[in-house]
Scaffold this active site. Sequence first.
Site, PDB file in Angstrom:
ATOM      1  N   ARG A 148      -2.193  49.500  14.749  1.00 31.79           N
ATOM      2  CA  ARG A 148      -2.101  48.369  13.834  1.00 31.79           C
ATOM      3  C   ARG A 148      -3.358  47.512  13.916  1.00 31.79           C
ATOM      4  NH1 ARG A 148      -0.879  43.203  14.413  1.00 31.79           N
ATOM      5  NH2 ARG A 148       0.198  43.307  16.422  1.00 31.79           N
TER       6      ARG A 148
ATOM      7  N   HIS B  70       1.682  45.678  23.714  1.00 34.71           N
ATOM      8  CA  HIS B  70       1.749  44.586  22.758  1.00 34.71           C
ATOM      9  C   HIS B  70       2.652  44.845  21.564  1.00 34.71           C
ATOM     10  CE1 HIS B  70       0.426  41.084  20.614  1.00 34.71           C
ATOM     11  NE2 HIS B  70      -0.142  41.775  19.641  1.00 34.71           N
TER      12      HIS B  70
ATOM     13  N   HIS C 127      -2.784  45.871  23.726  1.00 32.12           N
ATOM     14  CA  HIS C 127      -3.760  44.864  23.296  1.00 32.12           C
ATOM     15  C   HIS C 127      -4.829  44.710  24.373  1.00 32.12           C
ATOM     16  CE1 HIS C 127      -5.483  41.082  21.924  1.00 32.12           C
ATOM     17  NE2 HIS C 127      -4.765  41.148  20.828  1.00 32.12           N
TER      18      HIS C 127
ATOM     19  N   ARG D 246      -7.981  47.462  18.260  1.00 32.29           N
ATOM     20  CA  ARG D 246      -7.450  47.251  19.604  1.00 32.29           C
ATOM     21  C   ARG D 246      -7.431  48.511  20.457  1.00 32.29           C
ATOM     22  NH1 ARG D 246      -2.703  43.169  17.450  1.00 32.29           N
ATOM     23  NH2 ARG D 246      -4.158  41.472  17.023  1.00 32.29           N
TER      24      ARG D 246
ATOM     25  N   SER E  60      -5.450  35.947  22.050  1.00 29.39           N
ATOM     26  CA  SER E  60      -5.578  36.480  20.701  1.00 29.39           C
ATOM     27  C   SER E  60      -6.946  37.092  20.385  1.00 29.39           C
ATOM     28  CB  SER E  60      -5.318  35.337  19.724  1.00 29.39           C
ATOM     29  OG  SER E  60      -5.621  35.726  18.418  1.00 29.39           O
TER      30      SER E  60
ATOM     31  N   GLY F 111      18.539  39.664  13.323  1.00 31.60           N
ATOM     32  CA  GLY F 111      17.207  39.280  13.788  1.00 31.60           C
ATOM     33  C   GLY F 111      16.681  38.118  12.973  1.00 31.60           C
TER      34      GLY F 111
END
Lengths: 251, 591
Positions: free
Chosen positions: B381, B347, B231, B280, B245, B5
């Site tokens: 998060r 998200h 999100h 969120r 955003s 990755g």
Amino acid sequence: MSNARPHVTVRILRQDAPEATPRWEEFRTPYRPALNVITVLRDIRQNPVTVDGVRTTPPVWESNCLEEVCGACSMVINGKARQSCSALVDHLPDPIVLQPMATFPVVRDLIVDRSRMFDALKRVMAWIPIDGTYSLGPGPRASEETQEVRYKLSTCMTCGVCLEVCPQVTRESLFVGAAALSQARLFNTHPTGAMKKSERLRALMGPGGLADCGNSQNCVAACPKGIPLTTSIADLNREGTILAIRDLLTG
Amino acid sequence: MIVVGGGLAGLAAAMRLAEGGASVLLFSTVPVKRSHSVCAQGGINAAVNLKGEGDSTQEHFDDTIYGGDFLANQPPVKDMCEAAPEIVYLLDRMGVPFNRTGEGLLDFRRFGGTKHHRTAFAGATTGQQLIYALDEQVRRYEVPGRVEKREAHEFLSVVKDGAGRCVGICALDLVTMEVTTHTADAVILATGGPGMIFGKSTNSVNCTGSAAAAAYQQGAVYGNGEFIQVHPTAIPGEDKLRLMSESARGEGGRVWTVKDGKPWYFLEEWYPAYGNLVPRDIATRAIFKVVFELGLGVDGQPAVYLDVSHIDPKILDKKLGGILEIYEKFVGEDPRKLPMRVFPGVHYSMGGLWVDFQHMTSVPGLLAAGECEYQYHGANRLGANALLSCIFAGMRSANTALAHAKGLDRSAAAADAAFTDEKRRQAAKNDEALARSGGEDLWQIHKELGEWMTAHVTVVRKNDGLRATDEKLIEFADRLRRAPLGDTGRWVNQVLPFARNLDNMLVLARVITLGALRRDESRGAHYKPDFPERDDPNWLKTTKARHTDAGPAFEYEAVDTSLIKPRARKYDVEKQSGTVAPAAAAAGAIG
């Protein structure tokens, strides 16, 4: 502009492998509002039958972010090199014509090998020579003005469009192209990066460097991110001349 | 050393490994510069308190734990928050063009779930700018050969020795379609999230979660899989949901819909303390309530307005230019003048491979860092903590891998047989996929998978829907066996790796779905209307899933809450300050 149509006609220049002979294939897919070229390609992939009713292999292409920040999905769409994710069907004529970028070797179908661009980043030392990743406090201060210039240059996603449209960049030529040149300027404008400025400029003095730019200005017109590529090249030329004179005087 | 990755976590790991003297083989499906981290927009959190607001790493730590509804083990989160200022300064030294104040210092903006200006940013393409900086440093190590890249390679599996230790990987060359094996003292997976399981999400095309799912099937435990972040503000699209955003709200953007012919700023009304900057999960549920319960979506559609049109366009261009361009290009309207129409979209996965505090998975020698592991975000998060956790985790996992290699007893090095066997096993799987025939369509199966997962395993979860989804997942796996690939070539065949990915996605989807089914409470992003409260006595626990042939087997582990005592999480009122236990021995931040 709206270009609603009963269905979408797409012509794709297919090529099975690097040495294979290219061929055109034409497809017809269902129209919906707000389609982009990626979605049309996905429709074809799911049902790869040409307008002549011949089942073929699903075409292949590169894509990842689908919002024009990763640089993967460049191709030539109706004669214009651009990202296919942001190419909206409603803004395109019928048929839509898709070809791989011609400057780069074709790998398969719409996928080309852009590794020369990443190699060029090595040549121009496109990095800040930090001492290490351990804790050394903040970086140098910067004005808002400098930040704005550097930010713009730093949005280059190595998509290859500027090389595709440049008459000086061909599969045979060594010219590094506008993207790498502009990156050299990006790192020369940073106080730490500037410590390698002379090395970067000298790396661009030889074959395939600055002198190969023919000033067609195609790159700056085609850049999807609006990066002032020709300003970067002019800036490097100026700096290069100063360095050459200095080298001459200090012999 | 192998890193799989090339996003932020993988590049941070590769850089730190190379700096530590290791030779690194870096695998990626795409040229690393095109990894999904480029999509991160708003910024990276670091409590440096440059705005005189009394911010501190302790406050950042508390916001993160509180925002995650107390599900994260606290010591590593504390370490991350303490390292954040050093990480941002390091990125600054690497030349990231962060926005600046008039004095030439780093500028910071507000983000969700905090009251402080704590988010450093480079326009609204911060992830792109950070990955470029790390890509550049890794390229520097590529020149002398300390890092070698294997781009256009898909991770297929780990290779384990007789003792069950990871001693290398098996990969698929996406050009030649050859299966290859590679030895390593340690392997760091930094393979990102699983958004493609939900069909459409804000994630990139290669975010399938396949690598983590493959490791899971080889014995690596998967943690907190059921915690999926949706999100609140994305632009709906047929090919993907494009993120708008949180920084739009951080810079003063407001969310509203029309009620009684007038704008109704429902987040500001319902959550006066945090307003548009609630976390969120809270904002997403509020939008669902407005659209589906109150029937007040814009023009009767599933959409609300995200409005920045009242902000000075010069400031918008400087601070949010990147996302406004996305809206303009894909929707065709100018958000400087008209409010944007947005709707929640899948998200981020808080869950991922279970790792210990030093990032080792349950398979010795196999580490995980970034979105593919579960460690830092608990049940939800906070915005601008992802970039931070990726870089922190990448560097910490590299340190662990270096230490692991030092202590390695090489006398028991894996016989070549382990590699030959694994290669044969993977080649056989490819052959099986290429030979599939029948009337099913794998793209259709993927579409249905996305629809089922989005409908039943995202914002509002009900046990009957979760059960039905799991049955569907089993059915999909069965149908997939009868879905011919349509391309059986051995040169840049893109269907074969997708088919392999889809096999793995179905396995991981069951971990997510069944984890959600079992967890009868509501916590962070996991919300069940039939169990609307957080239930600490029964569920303040990490979910650990182990693969068995019959499906995931679950066990639960106590959460380390030794530093901040769990308390009720509310955003309509000011946050009570966390009761913080005396600091444990301070761990070296990024060192």
